[in-house]
Design a protein around this motif. Sequence first.
Motif, PDB file in Angstrom:
ATOM      1  N   ARG A   1      49.063   2.180   8.414  1.00 44.10           N
ATOM      2  CA  ARG A   1      49.672   2.369   7.080  1.00 44.10           C
ATOM      3  C   ARG A   1      50.639   3.539   7.168  1.00 44.10           C
ATOM      4  O   ARG A   1      50.257   4.614   7.623  1.00 44.10           O
ATOM      5  CB  ARG A   1      48.596   2.677   6.018  1.00 44.10           C
ATOM      6  CG  ARG A   1      47.662   1.514   5.775  1.00 44.10           C
ATOM      7  CD  ARG A   1      46.642   1.809   4.685  1.00 44.10           C
ATOM      8  NE  ARG A   1      45.552   0.836   4.746  1.00 44.10           N
ATOM      9  CZ  ARG A   1      44.436   0.895   4.032  1.00 44.10           C
ATOM     10  NH1 ARG A   1      44.266   1.887   3.166  1.00 44.10           N
ATOM     11  NH2 ARG A   1      43.504  -0.015   4.163  1.00 44.10           N
TER      12      ARG A   1
ATOM     13  N   GLY B   1      42.255  13.672   7.030  1.00 40.34           N
ATOM     14  CA  GLY B   1      41.569  12.386   6.868  1.00 40.34           C
ATOM     15  C   GLY B   1      42.498  11.201   6.613  1.00 40.34           C
ATOM     16  O   GLY B   1      42.034  10.120   6.306  1.00 40.34           O
ATOM     17  N   ARG B   2      43.803  11.431   6.711  1.00 34.57           N
ATOM     18  CA  ARG B   2      44.746  10.332   6.444  1.00 34.57           C
ATOM     19  C   ARG B   2      45.749  10.218   7.592  1.00 34.57           C
ATOM     20  O   ARG B   2      46.423  11.179   7.921  1.00 34.57           O
ATOM     21  CB  ARG B   2      45.479  10.612   5.124  1.00 34.57           C
ATOM     22  CG  ARG B   2      46.199   9.407   4.567  1.00 34.57           C
ATOM     23  CD  ARG B   2      46.664   9.653   3.138  1.00 34.57           C
ATOM     24  NE  ARG B   2      45.545   9.714   2.188  1.00 34.57           N
ATOM     25  CZ  ARG B   2      44.853   8.667   1.768  1.00 34.57           C
ATOM     26  NH1 ARG B   2      45.137   7.468   2.220  1.00 34.57           N
ATOM     27  NH2 ARG B   2      43.873   8.810   0.906  1.00 34.57           N
TER      28      ARG B   2
ATOM     29  N   PHE C   1      44.849   4.414  12.060  1.00 33.95           N
ATOM     30  CA  PHE C   1      43.459   4.861  11.948  1.00 33.95           C
ATOM     31  C   PHE C   1      42.574   3.686  12.301  1.00 33.95           C
ATOM     32  O   PHE C   1      43.056   2.575  12.526  1.00 33.95           O
ATOM     33  CB  PHE C   1      43.172   5.398  10.536  1.00 33.95           C
ATOM     34  CG  PHE C   1      43.407   4.386   9.451  1.00 33.95           C
ATOM     35  CD1 PHE C   1      44.682   4.134   8.971  1.00 33.95           C
ATOM     36  CD2 PHE C   1      42.346   3.664   8.904  1.00 33.95           C
ATOM     37  CE1 PHE C   1      44.901   3.182   7.978  1.00 33.95           C
ATOM     38  CE2 PHE C   1      42.557   2.717   7.903  1.00 33.95           C
ATOM     39  CZ  PHE C   1      43.847   2.477   7.449  1.00 33.95           C
TER      40      PHE C   1
ATOM     41  N   LEU D   1      43.214  -2.035  -3.261  1.00 33.76           N
ATOM     42  CA  LEU D   1      43.692  -3.361  -2.877  1.00 33.76           C
ATOM     43  C   LEU D   1      43.506  -4.320  -4.044  1.00 33.76           C
ATOM     44  O   LEU D   1      42.527  -4.222  -4.778  1.00 33.76           O
ATOM     45  CB  LEU D   1      42.925  -3.852  -1.630  1.00 33.76           C
ATOM     46  CG  LEU D   1      43.064  -2.926  -0.411  1.00 33.76           C
ATOM     47  CD1 LEU D   1      41.910  -1.954  -0.306  1.00 33.76           C
ATOM     48  CD2 LEU D   1      43.204  -3.716   0.866  1.00 33.76           C
TER      49      LEU D   1
ATOM     50  N   TYR E   1      40.207  -7.257  -5.170  1.00 35.34           N
ATOM     51  CA  TYR E   1      38.842  -7.043  -5.648  1.00 35.34           C
ATOM     52  C   TYR E   1      38.601  -7.581  -7.052  1.00 35.34           C
ATOM     53  O   TYR E   1      39.462  -7.547  -7.918  1.00 35.34           O
ATOM     54  CB  TYR E   1      38.486  -5.556  -5.626  1.00 35.34           C
ATOM     55  CG  TYR E   1      38.310  -5.031  -4.241  1.00 35.34           C
ATOM     56  CD1 TYR E   1      37.315  -5.539  -3.406  1.00 35.34           C
ATOM     57  CD2 TYR E   1      39.136  -4.039  -3.735  1.00 35.34           C
ATOM     58  CE1 TYR E   1      37.155  -5.062  -2.121  1.00 35.34           C
ATOM     59  CE2 TYR E   1      38.985  -3.555  -2.447  1.00 35.34           C
ATOM     60  CZ  TYR E   1      37.991  -4.077  -1.649  1.00 35.34           C
ATOM     61  OH  TYR E   1      37.823  -3.610  -0.379  1.00 35.34           O
TER      62      TYR E   1
ATOM     63  N   GLY F   1      34.493   1.952   1.682  1.00 33.06           N
ATOM     64  CA  GLY F   1      34.399   1.302   0.389  1.00 33.06           C
ATOM     65  C   GLY F   1      34.591  -0.191   0.544  1.00 33.06           C
ATOM     66  O   GLY F   1      34.937  -0.674   1.619  1.00 33.06           O
TER      67      GLY F   1
ATOM     68  N   PHE G   1      34.624   1.078   6.760  1.00 32.53           N
ATOM     69  CA  PHE G   1      34.503   2.531   6.944  1.00 32.53           C
ATOM     70  C   PHE G   1      35.752   3.014   7.668  1.00 32.53           C
ATOM     71  O   PHE G   1      36.285   2.310   8.524  1.00 32.53           O
ATOM     72  CB  PHE G   1      33.321   2.875   7.865  1.00 32.53           C
ATOM     73  CG  PHE G   1      31.972   2.561   7.300  1.00 32.53           C
ATOM     74  CD1 PHE G   1      31.638   2.894   6.001  1.00 32.53           C
ATOM     75  CD2 PHE G   1      31.007   1.962   8.108  1.00 32.53           C
ATOM     76  CE1 PHE G   1      30.373   2.617   5.496  1.00 32.53           C
ATOM     77  CE2 PHE G   1      29.748   1.682   7.615  1.00 32.53           C
ATOM     78  CZ  PHE G   1      29.433   2.007   6.307  1.00 32.53           C
ATOM     79  N   GLY G   2      36.169   4.222   7.371  1.00 29.67           N
ATOM     80  CA  GLY G   2      37.242   4.858   8.132  1.00 29.67           C
ATOM     81  C   GLY G   2      36.598   5.665   9.257  1.00 29.67           C
ATOM     82  O   GLY G   2      35.901   6.644   8.995  1.00 29.67           O
TER      83      GLY G   2
END
Length: 456
Positions: free
Chosen positions: A114, A121-122, A126, A261, A264, A286, A309-310
């Motif tokens: 992305r 954390g970004r 990833f 997203l 959902y 999530g 999970f990341g």
Amino acid sequence: MATINSPKGTHDLIGDEALAYNYMIDICSEVASYYGYTPLATPIFEANELFARGVGDATDIVRKEMYIFEDKGKRIMALRPEGTAGVVRSVIANKLYATNDLPLRYFYSGPMFRYERPQLGRYRQFHQFGVESIGGATIYDDLEVILLAIHTLQALGFENITTKINSLSSGETRETYKAALKAYYKPHLPQMCADCQVRYEQNPLRMLDCKVESDMILAKSAPKISDFLTAKDEEDLTFVKEALLGFGIETEIDYSLVRGLDYYSGIIFEFAYIPSSKKDYGAIGGGGRYDKLVSMIGGPDLEGIGFAFGLERLYHILKEEGKLDHVKAQDDLMIISVGEEARNDAFALLTSLRTHGVRAIMNFTDKSFKSLFKIAEGRGAKYALILGADEVANENVTVRDLAAQTQVSIPYNEITKYMLDTLGFNHAHHHDGDCDCDHDHGADGHECKCRSRKDK
Ligand code: AMP
């Protein structure tokens, strides 16, 4: 020449850190297998259209963050920004729903891409571990997936995770809620950010998640999903919350939770964990239910539910909390050869031990004992096997216990077996308690093929 760095927002995984990723994926895969999940690996690039249709034209991911390229055949491709769309595409293309019992249960892991602004954390590349359960429409399907996620986090060593759940409802209720949001936002629209103008048309729910400060203030007074949820939606939320509580897991119903997203619907959830350093890496994972995604991508009318999970976030937190200390490269022993005449015999021994699963290295050039012992120690080796001219002449090996600083002399023809015994390899296990591995060897006991050591 100027050095070339890794691209912005990416990172190399080296040595113990790479081992830690493999370890986390192993744990995640193992727990998923307890729940009946099997792996499914999809390409890291797909037709751009898959994500435009699946993830949603209105999401930040599709509008701003995708790595899109035209291949030599003039096809518009995209590096996958997430895993669900690819798994669903595979399920449809391979008609997996027609030949297997439902729900289908698959897990995946790998890099996602992305184009985001890198921060704590970004990243732009990833890694995720995720699962999809497709074709089940009961609340037990939701419960199972949420429980699997929590069970996995526990197996990784997380103790106090925060679990938030919400329902985005479905069908008419969702449309009524969207209409209410549009009515609320309409007079404010001219002052809102450019992204929200698009979200307003395409998916007003996403406006609630805008990070622009003035839009965040507006979101606070926006109609709440809780005022629209049906009795069944509320019942589902309560069922999940209470069922989890029955397993000793606290969850919080958070009506403001929306996820990034578009696909959902129904129950969504998110996990967070603040380490002792209080660093906020963002959500560690999530997921949620999607009722239209399969049909939107051209498949049958099947619902699904999944999570991701990341791994970078899991890694940083587990590392900070000391839960990955045991995951490191470690040799069992080092062979120290002294002089060219010992090199051949030493190399043969090295190879013999390695074929038996012993982790071993050897020096190929002469160095001082001091520096060689230092190398052995640095790599966690417990023994040094020394071969010099005397050893070659007498056909024996000096085995030095590096911690105890004691040594013994072992004949060539016994050394492999001696080391395997000393390291606790290949020991026959019986059910009378002399076994130190975790494997079940059956009532009458049989030889275990594991590398479990007596000194573990
Ligand atoms: P999502 O696919 O957006 O639902 O994200 C699932 C999880 O992936 C998040 O909870 C994060 O842990 C992780 N994640 C998402 N985006 C990134 C990113 N750019 N860098 C690192 N981790 C991410």
